[in-house]
Design a protein around this motif. Structure first.
Motif, PDB file in Angstrom:
ATOM      1  N   ASN A  67      23.953  -2.039  -4.509  1.00 47.21           N
ATOM      2  CA  ASN A  67      24.986  -3.052  -4.387  1.00 47.21           C
ATOM      3  C   ASN A  67      25.040  -3.444  -2.913  1.00 47.21           C
ATOM      4  OD1 ASN A  67      27.305  -4.545  -4.300  1.00 47.21           O
ATOM      5  ND2 ASN A  67      28.445  -3.203  -5.691  1.00 47.21           N
ATOM      6  N   ALA A  68      24.397  -4.574  -2.580  1.00 44.74           N
ATOM      7  CA  ALA A  68      24.268  -4.961  -1.168  1.00 44.74           C
ATOM      8  C   ALA A  68      25.194  -6.113  -0.818  1.00 44.74           C
ATOM      9  CB  ALA A  68      22.824  -5.355  -0.881  1.00 44.74           C
ATOM     10  N   THR A  69      25.776  -6.032   0.389  1.00 40.52           N
ATOM     11  CA  THR A  69      26.568  -7.158   0.892  1.00 40.52           C
ATOM     12  C   THR A  69      26.266  -7.354   2.369  1.00 40.52           C
ATOM     13  OG1 THR A  69      28.346  -5.524   0.886  1.00 40.52           O
ATOM     14  CG2 THR A  69      28.735  -7.506  -0.399  1.00 40.52           C
ATOM     15  N   ALA A  70      26.182  -8.625   2.770  1.00 43.52           N
ATOM     16  CA  ALA A  70      25.931  -8.935   4.178  1.00 43.52           C
ATOM     17  C   ALA A  70      27.249  -9.293   4.838  1.00 43.52           C
ATOM     18  CB  ALA A  70      24.963 -10.098   4.283  1.00 43.52           C
ATOM     19  N   GLN A  71      27.435  -8.854   6.070  1.00 40.77           N
ATOM     20  CA  GLN A  71      28.666  -9.210   6.769  1.00 40.77           C
ATOM     21  C   GLN A  71      28.377  -9.829   8.125  1.00 40.77           C
ATOM     22  OE1 GLN A  71      30.810  -5.624   8.410  1.00 40.77           O
ATOM     23  NE2 GLN A  71      29.566  -4.573   6.886  1.00 40.77           N
ATOM     24  N   SER A  72      29.268 -10.729   8.532  1.00 38.54           N
ATOM     25  CA  SER A  72      29.160 -11.377   9.833  1.00 38.54           C
ATOM     26  C   SER A  72      29.654 -10.396  10.900  1.00 38.54           C
ATOM     27  CB  SER A  72      30.020 -12.639   9.798  1.00 38.54           C
ATOM     28  OG  SER A  72      30.253 -13.096  11.098  1.00 38.54           O
ATOM     29  N   THR A  73      28.949 -10.339  12.029  1.00 36.00           N
ATOM     30  CA  THR A  73      29.303  -9.378  13.094  1.00 36.00           C
ATOM     31  C   THR A  73      29.083 -10.017  14.469  1.00 36.00           C
ATOM     32  OG1 THR A  73      27.071  -8.535  13.472  1.00 36.00           O
ATOM     33  CG2 THR A  73      28.292  -7.519  11.662  1.00 36.00           C
ATOM     34  N   GLY A  74      29.287  -9.223  15.504  1.00 35.65           N
ATOM     35  CA  GLY A  74      29.016  -9.680  16.877  1.00 35.65           C
ATOM     36  C   GLY A  74      27.535  -9.638  17.228  1.00 35.65           C
ATOM     37  N   ALA A  75      26.682  -9.186  16.318  1.00 37.10           N
ATOM     38  CA  ALA A  75      25.204  -9.116  16.433  1.00 37.10           C
ATOM     39  C   ALA A  75      24.671  -7.805  17.036  1.00 37.10           C
ATOM     40  CB  ALA A  75      24.625 -10.344  17.095  1.00 37.10           C
ATOM     41  N   SER A  76      23.475  -7.873  17.614  1.00 34.38           N
ATOM     42  CA  SER A  76      22.629  -6.685  17.853  1.00 34.38           C
ATOM     43  C   SER A  76      23.319  -5.400  18.331  1.00 34.38           C
ATOM     44  CB  SER A  76      21.524  -7.032  18.850  1.00 34.38           C
ATOM     45  OG  SER A  76      20.647  -7.967  18.288  1.00 34.38           O
ATOM     46  N   VAL A  77      24.015  -5.460  19.454  1.00 36.08           N
ATOM     47  CA  VAL A  77      24.580  -4.221  20.009  1.00 36.08           C
ATOM     48  C   VAL A  77      25.663  -3.689  19.072  1.00 36.08           C
ATOM     49  CG1 VAL A  77      25.712  -3.186  22.015  1.00 36.08           C
ATOM     50  CG2 VAL A  77      24.088  -5.058  22.345  1.00 36.08           C
ATOM     51  N   ALA A  78      26.510  -4.595  18.591  1.00 39.71           N
ATOM     52  CA  ALA A  78      27.573  -4.217  17.649  1.00 39.71           C
ATOM     53  C   ALA A  78      26.952  -3.629  16.379  1.00 39.71           C
ATOM     54  CB  ALA A  78      28.432  -5.435  17.309  1.00 39.71           C
ATOM     55  N   ASN A  79      25.854  -4.231  15.908  1.00 38.81           N
ATOM     56  CA  ASN A  79      25.216  -3.766  14.670  1.00 38.81           C
ATOM     57  C   ASN A  79      24.683  -2.340  14.813  1.00 38.81           C
ATOM     58  OD1 ASN A  79      25.762  -6.318  13.827  1.00 38.81           O
ATOM     59  ND2 ASN A  79      23.643  -6.992  13.626  1.00 38.81           N
ATOM     60  N   ILE A  80      24.082  -2.066  15.961  1.00 40.80           N
ATOM     61  CA  ILE A  80      23.534  -0.722  16.180  1.00 40.80           C
ATOM     62  C   ILE A  80      24.673   0.301  16.228  1.00 40.80           C
ATOM     63  CG2 ILE A  80      22.322   0.742  17.855  1.00 40.80           C
ATOM     64  CD1 ILE A  80      20.518  -1.712  18.437  1.00 40.80           C
ATOM     65  N   ASN A  81      25.772  -0.073  16.840  1.00 36.81           N
ATOM     66  CA  ASN A  81      26.908   0.853  16.883  1.00 36.81           C
ATOM     67  C   ASN A  81      27.505   1.084  15.497  1.00 36.81           C
ATOM     68  OD1 ASN A  81      26.861   1.570  19.629  1.00 36.81           O
ATOM     69  ND2 ASN A  81      27.809  -0.379  20.180  1.00 36.81           N
ATOM     70  N   MET A  82      27.514   0.039  14.676  1.00 39.78           N
ATOM     71  CA  MET A  82      28.016   0.195  13.301  1.00 39.78           C
ATOM     72  C   MET A  82      27.093   1.115  12.498  1.00 39.78           C
ATOM     73  SD  MET A  82      29.068  -3.747  12.596  1.00 39.78           S
ATOM     74  CE  MET A  82      29.926  -3.653  11.042  1.00 39.78           C
ATOM     75  N   LEU A  83      25.796   0.962  12.723  1.00 39.96           N
ATOM     76  CA  LEU A  83      24.808   1.802  12.027  1.00 39.96           C
ATOM     77  C   LEU A  83      24.982   3.265  12.444  1.00 39.96           C
ATOM     78  CD1 LEU A  83      21.815   0.817  10.545  1.00 39.96           C
ATOM     79  CD2 LEU A  83      21.101   2.275  12.396  1.00 39.96           C
ATOM     80  N   LYS A  84      25.179   3.451  13.730  1.00 41.50           N
ATOM     81  CA  LYS A  84      25.350   4.806  14.269  1.00 41.50           C
ATOM     82  C   LYS A  84      26.587   5.473  13.666  1.00 41.50           C
ATOM     83  CE  LYS A  84      26.848   6.768  18.577  1.00 41.50           C
ATOM     84  NZ  LYS A  84      27.746   6.170  19.566  1.00 41.50           N
ATOM     85  N   ASP A  85      27.642   4.672  13.483  1.00 40.90           N
ATOM     86  CA  ASP A  85      28.894   5.213  12.944  1.00 40.90           C
ATOM     87  C   ASP A  85      28.884   5.293  11.416  1.00 40.90           C
ATOM     88  OD1 ASP A  85      29.722   5.318  15.533  1.00 40.90           O
ATOM     89  OD2 ASP A  85      30.927   3.480  15.451  1.00 40.90           O
ATOM     90  N   GLY A  86      27.776   4.992  10.776  1.00 43.44           N
ATOM     91  CA  GLY A  86      27.681   5.089   9.315  1.00 43.44           C
ATOM     92  C   GLY A  86      28.402   3.971   8.587  1.00 43.44           C
ATOM     93  N   LYS A  87      28.721   2.867   9.286  1.00 41.20           N
ATOM     94  CA  LYS A  87      29.455   1.774   8.643  1.00 41.20           C
ATOM     95  C   LYS A  87      28.527   0.800   7.928  1.00 41.20           C
ATOM     96  CE  LYS A  87      33.384   1.869  11.752  1.00 41.20           C
ATOM     97  NZ  LYS A  87      33.571   1.612  13.168  1.00 41.20           N
ATOM     98  N   VAL A  88      27.253   0.750   8.316  1.00 43.31           N
ATOM     99  CA  VAL A  88      26.284  -0.108   7.636  1.00 43.31           C
ATOM    100  C   VAL A  88      24.991   0.672   7.413  1.00 43.31           C
ATOM    101  CG1 VAL A  88      27.225  -2.269   8.588  1.00 43.31           C
ATOM    102  CG2 VAL A  88      25.349  -1.127   9.782  1.00 43.31           C
ATOM    103  N   GLU A  89      24.252   0.252   6.388  1.00 40.87           N
ATOM    104  CA  GLU A  89      23.013   0.956   6.028  1.00 40.87           C
ATOM    105  C   GLU A  89      21.778   0.159   6.417  1.00 40.87           C
ATOM    106  OE1 GLU A  89      25.678   0.661   3.877  1.00 40.87           O
ATOM    107  OE2 GLU A  89      26.258   2.725   4.330  1.00 40.87           O
ATOM    108  N   LEU A  90      21.968  -1.114   6.771  1.00 48.66           N
ATOM    109  CA  LEU A  90      20.834  -1.962   7.152  1.00 48.66           C
ATOM    110  C   LEU A  90      21.368  -2.937   8.199  1.00 48.66           C
ATOM    111  CD1 LEU A  90      17.861  -2.838   6.451  1.00 48.66           C
ATOM    112  CD2 LEU A  90      18.821  -4.369   4.745  1.00 48.66           C
TER     113      LEU A  90
END
Ligand code: GLU
Length: 322
Positions: A67-90
């Motif tokens: 069950n995949a959903t895409a979300q709008s974010t602040g982009a690259s640096v924010a995305n990596i931090n979200m990934l690190k915190d387990g908030k996103v899987e891709l």
């Protein structure tokens, strides 16, 4: 006789209830667990956002149990931090930013993200500097004291702006930096609240097309000696041409630099899932093309070019297949 009948009816009722319960239980056990894949993209006027949406659709259609959903974010640096915190899987990120995170340097100094793995590199992200046609700004040497949109807080764009300004001997203290999304920067240019906008994104970028349809624009070049200096100091930059007519009214080729967009996942995401996701994405590139012209260049053959961090075993398995 009547008693017997009631007894029979009662036992039928009990039995059917039991059978009912049993089959319900079996159904519960059979229903596969849904795996939620949250995809971190960028601002809505960029390229990550529509492509991330297409990727979500591809995964939902082609990988059972996802069950995949895409979300709008602040982009690259924010995305990596979200990934690190387990908030996103891709996450969609720039390859230079991914490298800095993995090594714990630049904006990730003392904040290393080592639990991230690469899936694939996707397309070139051009660093585009936009002014209105009538602007007195002719080159990046003219930015002193100007209102400069440097990208969202947490974007890879912002780091590119800083590094390019540095190549021109400029620091944020020499100008008026504004941390804006591509959409906000485009509006700022139209209203005169922004003099120059930095955009690191696949060209054509929706935000720039949007301004160019309403006002005449120019793209500023990065001069050859500055390109060389940038590549020497930051090896993820490569020379890039913005071909004439990429945007309405842009009649000449512009030389600048580019990095690459890529997909990253957490190291601990199941290899079988990553394999299936990679296979689904590369088996449905038509859907990517429909989301953005740059989808044309997303191929299995080019997927490991400029890969800055170790690849996830699930993706590696897919790319090794003939
Ligand atoms: N590369 C940009 C960034 O990380 C985002 C590009 C996009 O949204 O398409 O700042």
């Amino acid at each position: 006789m009547k008693k017997l009948f009631i007894l029979m009816m009662a036992s039928i009722l009990v039995m059917s209830l039991l059978i009912g319960c049993g089959s319900q239980k079996a159904a519960e056990q059979k229903a596969p667990e849904k795996k939620f894949i949250n995809i971190a993209t960028g601002g809505t006027a960029g390229v990550y956002y529509p492509l991330g949406g297409a990727i979500a659709e591809i995964l939902n259609k082609n990988v059972p149990g996802i069950n995949a959903t895409a979300q709008s974010t602040g982009a690259s640096v924010a995305n990596i931090n979200m990934l690190k915190d387990g908030k996103v899987e891709l996450a969609m990120v720039q390859n230079d930013t991914a490298y800095y995170a993995f090594k714990g340097i630049e904006m990730f100094k003392d904040k290393q993200v080592a639990n991230m793995r690469g899936v694939a590199t996707l397309y070139n992200e051009t660093i585009q500097m936009i002014v209105l046609e009538e602007s007195p700004i002719k080159t990046l040497n003219d930015l002193k004291g100007k209102k400069v949109a440097v990208g969202s807080i947490g974007s890879g764009t912002e780091a590119n702006a800083r590094q390019i300004l540095e190549a021109y001997g400029l620091a944020y203290t020499d100008l008026n930096p504004q941390y804006l999304s591509f959409g906000e920067a485009a509006n700022g240019l139209k209203d005169g609240n922004v003099d120059v906008a930095f955009v690191t994104a696949g060209a054509p970028t929706a935000a720039i097309q949007d301004i160019a349809f309403q006002k005449k624009i120019r793209l500023l070049p990065v001069e050859a000696d500055k390109v060389d200096a940038l590549i020497k100091k930051y090896p993820f930059y490569a020379k890039q041409l913005v071909k004439a007519n990429t945007y309405p009214g842009q009649t000449t080729d512009i030389e600048t630099v580019a990095v690459k967009a890529m997909l990253v996942v957490p190291e601990n995401l199941d290899a079988d899932i990553v394999y299936k996701m990679t296979k689904a994405i590369y088996g449905n590139t038509d859907r990517l093309k429909a989301a953005h012209k740059l989808g044309e260049g997303i191929t299995k053959e080019s997927a490991l070019e400029g890969m800055p961090i170790p690849i996830h075993p699930g993706a590696e398995k897919f790319f090794k297949e003939k």
